[in-house]
Each structure stands twice: as C-alpha cells, then as structure tokens.
Design an enzyme around this catalytic site. Sequence first.
Site, short mmCIF file in Angstrom:
data_model
loop_
_atom_site.label_atom_id
_atom_site.label_comp_id
_atom_site.label_asym_id
_atom_site.label_seq_id
_atom_site.Cartn_x
_atom_site.Cartn_y
_atom_site.Cartn_z
N THR A 49 -19.95 -42.85 32.37
CA THR A 49 -20.39 -41.62 33.30
C THR A 49 -21.68 -41.01 33.08
OG1 THR A 49 -19.08 -40.18 32.22
CG2 THR A 49 -17.99 -41.17 34.00
N LYS A 53 -11.12 -31.58 28.36
CA LYS A 53 -12.25 -32.49 27.93
C LYS A 53 -13.87 -31.87 27.63
CE LYS A 53 -14.92 -35.72 25.90
NZ LYS A 53 -14.95 -36.67 25.10
N GLY A 63 -28.45 -25.35 11.51
CA GLY A 63 -29.30 -26.38 11.26
C GLY A 63 -30.18 -26.68 12.47
N CYS A 84 -22.90 -37.30 23.60
CA CYS A 84 -21.79 -36.44 24.18
C CYS A 84 -22.17 -34.97 24.44
CB CYS A 84 -20.32 -36.41 23.51
SG CYS A 84 -19.83 -38.31 23.15
#
Length: 435
Positions: free
Chosen positions: A89, A217, A266, A273
């Site tokens: 996607t 998600k 950092g 993702c």
Amino acid sequence: MTVCTMNIAVVGSGYVGTTLAACFADLGHEVTAIDIDEGVVDRLNRGEASIHEPGLDELIEEHAGDRLRATTDYDAIRDCEVTFLALPTPSREDGSIDASIIEGGARSVGEALSGGGNDHLVVVKSTVIPGTTEGTLIPAIEAGSGEAVGERIRVGMNPEFLREGSAVTDFLEPEKLVLGADDDWSHDRLGSVFEPLIERADPAVVEATVREAETIKYANNAFLATKISLINELGNICKEFGVDAYRIADAIGLDDRIGERFLRSGVGWGGSCFPKDVDALRAAAREAGYEPELLDAAVAVNDRQPERLLALLEDHVDLTGARIAVLGLAFKPGTDDVRNSRAIPVIEGLEERGATVVAYDPVAPAPMREHFPGIEYAESAAEALSGADGALVVTDWDEFAALDEEFEGMASPVVIDGRRVVEPREGLTYEGLTW
Ligand code: UGA
C-alpha cells in the site's frame, strides 16, 4: 489439544507475505503463496527466499515443496479456507496511501472465488487506512466474485507488527495478536488460523472489529514514532542543559507508564513503515477534518534531527571542501534497507554545504548508490575515516562500537555520533547528538 491445520493462501510474497507464509507452514498449516512475479514464485518453490530475514531461509528450505507451495495462479485460492492479502500500500506524493494494488488483489481473489464453493475468509494483512476494507476492498471482492460479501465469503483484518530484521521471531513470539472481524464466524475462523501460535506462544489476543484492527496498526506505529520524537526533543533540550539524555531516558523508563524501550534518542526514525504510516494517518485525519498537530510535530522533530547533527559538525569543521565520512546508511542495523534512512538527509545536507562525502555501511551501499551515485563508497570504516576531516555516525551498527585506532587515520579526528555507538576516547573530538 489437537490443533487443526488449515489450507491458507497468502497473496503477495514481499517481506510480510513471505514471512507469514513460511511461519504458517511452520505452525502446521498447508500454505499456498501467490505472487505475480514468476521469479519470486520459482525461488520459493526451490526453497529459497527472495528477501533476507534471519531464520527465514531455514523455514522456507524446510517447508518448500511440502507444506509451502508457491504459484502465480490465483485459482489456487479455491482450495483454501482463508486468504491473507499481504500486498503493498504505497504512499502518494501527498502522503496518502494508494490502495490500488491491494484493491486489484482483492478483485482477483473475488474472481477466483466466483461461481460458488466453500466458505472463505479473506483477511487483510496490509496496512490500510480505517474504512478501506469496508469501502474499497469488500466492493472489489464483490466485483470479482459477483456475490455479496457476508454470506459465503467474509472478511477479516489482521494487522502485522513485525520488525525488519526480526520478522520471524516477531511472528513466532508475538506480544499480541489483533483479530479483526465483524461477525462471530469470521472471528472463529481467524482464531483457528492462529490457534497453534496461541498454544505455542500465549500472546495477548485482541478481538476487534475490522475498522478497529485497521486503526490499531496506525495507532501503534504513530505512537512509537512519536515516542522516539519525544525522546529526541527531550534529548535536544538535555543537550542544551549539558545533561546526558541517555541517563535521563534510563531513569524515566523505569516508570512502567513510560517503559524503557524505544527511548534511544538520536538522528531519528526511518524505514518503510513509520514515515509512511505517520504520513498516511496525518493525511487521512486531515481529510476527515482533524488537524493532527502532535503527529505533525513528531515529523517536524524527525526532520530536524539530521540538521542538528550537521550543525554540531559545523561547530568543529568548515564543511566547504571538507572530506566527511558517513558511517551507516541503512535505516537501522541488521538490514540493507535504506528507505527513508536518516543517512539520506544527512548526505544531502553535506552536499549542499560543499563537502565531499565518503560513505560506509556493512551491507547497504548497493541500494544507496541509486540515491547518491556521485559520492564515494568505502569498503570499510577504516577506509572511510582515512583522511577525513570529520565523521558522522548515522546507523548503530555494532562494528562502529569497536572502532579505535581507525580514528587515527583521520585528518582531523572529529566524530559526531547520531546513535550513541562510538566510544569517546582521548585524542578524539567526540560529540553526541543528545548527550
Ligand atoms: C516498525 C515497527 O517497530 C513494527 O512493529 C511494525 O510492524 C513495522 O514498523 C511495520 O509497520 O511494518 P521497523 O520499521 O522494522 O518496524 O523498524 P523499528 O525497529 O521499529 O525502527 C524504526 C526506526 O526507529 C529506525 O530508524 C530506528 O533506528 C528508529 N529508532 C527505534 C530510534 O531512533 N530509537 C529507538 O529507540 C528505536
């Protein structure tokens, strides 16, 4: 308790689909992997993986030709009880997701199931914006099958939380399983797929609706990315106070409500993702009429970290004409993936300032050459450091922690560490980004 084995199809043999197919076979299921790429299919049938993940080669070698088969033919779905859709996607220019590939896959699944037959559950595994299964994928399955979803063909949603570099262990030892479905039959069938895993690993099982599962998600990744941006912002503030952000993170992480993981400050988050999912959620929220200010800020902090790394270097080195070593190109250690790696804005920033860049990474140079064909690529950290006027550490590869006399070859021994991996030592001008 006897665990029932099932016939499962996995559409898409990328990093998620291949891991899923191999791990389902390992759980005892009969698995058919479906992909349009004949090369990928042939390799799988020969027992070889097209992607690199620790432990995956062994699983594929063990199960290929037996419980794991691959084909380009969607009709294989007809003999299965459940089909997982693990198709890409990708992002559009504006950050929103392009669901056309998975929509096409859903239609092909529908076509394969047309004309009657056994009950079938189609499970969306890909990351999709809440409402996509209902609004886009169900209509695509219906267009292909010629029948309404909800009777013989039903749908579920099962988001994945695998990390690159530890996908197999993450699958086989999950902390949680999210089973999304809108009726009991679909929940039960999805539960049966994961029964062997639930028996083996005892994860928390979350029964959710399809739309909740889609949302979990995004919420998971948005939370983690924002957590890192928050520790990066606190780290930047710590640096101004002359305080070591890692000591602060260790202390606050002892509070269960905060948790000790994902508190490494950092140069920021990258990969395939977090950036894509945070952007897609921001775009979808905005489209729905909500301004996601905190997520916008999480991205802004993430965009700023590479600039801060460069600014620290400029405090010590005039970058015009300087030779600068960039240590680490992968978005994190253990992978050759450079997608949205923080090394990209770091190298761009160095080039804009007129520096000569010599980059080193234990595995990632090949993909990075496409981004930056004009920079030098060293074969070792020692070679990159040799004659350099300064060095930037961008990825926390273990081997950088062992660097020692390699720094002696630098023309001016200045190291700015974006990942807290290099040990400060005498003779080295060392600065950490947040310590
Ligand atoms: C991430 C999530 O961790 C997985 O749960 C999820 O399934 C996956 O995205 C996905 O959606 O497919 P991944 O992108 O493989 O997994 O990488 P992470 O290990 O989460 O690291 C992401 C980035 O955050 C890296 O650039 C890493 O260097 C950075 N990071 C991580 C930090 O800067 N500080 C930390 O404390 C942790």
